[in-house]
Enzyme design. Structure first.
Site, mmCIF file in Angstrom:
data_model
loop_
_atom_site.group_PDB
_atom_site.id
_atom_site.type_symbol
_atom_site.label_atom_id
_atom_site.label_comp_id
_atom_site.label_asym_id
_atom_site.label_seq_id
_atom_site.Cartn_x
_atom_site.Cartn_y
_atom_site.Cartn_z
ATOM 1 N N CYS A 150 -2.666 117.303 -23.615
ATOM 2 C CA CYS A 150 -2.222 116.233 -24.521
ATOM 3 C C CYS A 150 -2.070 116.748 -25.956
ATOM 4 C CB CYS A 150 -3.259 115.108 -24.432
ATOM 5 S SG CYS A 150 -3.158 113.872 -25.724
ATOM 6 N N CYS A 185 -4.133 114.939 -28.563
ATOM 7 C CA CYS A 185 -5.544 115.282 -28.341
ATOM 8 C C CYS A 185 -5.858 116.640 -28.978
ATOM 9 C CB CYS A 185 -5.862 115.335 -26.848
ATOM 10 S SG CYS A 185 -5.571 113.782 -25.983
#
Length: 109
Positions: free
Chosen positions: A30, A33
């Site tokens: 991600c 992230c």
């Protein structure tokens, strides 16, 4: 260093802990992230001994993510004495996350 939460240790390390706990639900693949990761690491070091701040990889620990209704990542879960007080999706700036932690620390239990 940020704490590593897992499905196996979540009850003991988050739900049974006292004070404020911040859990960053994310995954290695991600992009947002990965942007949030160094912020979480820095704040974990800054608040060491005051707030437990850590990460939970949703790919390796799906039970906890499902239990807390995490539908997008990153999602930040804030617990006080093991009780959810706030959950928000997205990657905040370092200043915004620090301000949120400071505000939640100041609120009486």
């Amino acid at each position: 260093m940020a704490f590593e939460f897992t499905d196996k240790n979540f009850k003991q390390e988050a739900l049974d802990s006292t004070g404020l706990t911040v859990v960053d639900f994310g995954a290695e693949w991600c992009g947002p992230c990965r942007t949030l990761a160094p912020i979480v690491e820095n704040l974990a070091a800054e608040y060491d001994g005051k707030v437990k701040i850590g990460k939970l990889d949703v790919d390796n620990n799906p039970e906890t993510a499902i239990k807390y209704g995490v539908r997008s990542i990153p999602t930040l879960l804030y617990l006080r004495d093991g009780v959810e007080v706030l959950k928000e999706a997205g990657a905040p700036t370092a200043a915004a996350l620090k301000a949120k932690i400071d505000r939640l620390m100041a609120v009486p239990a």
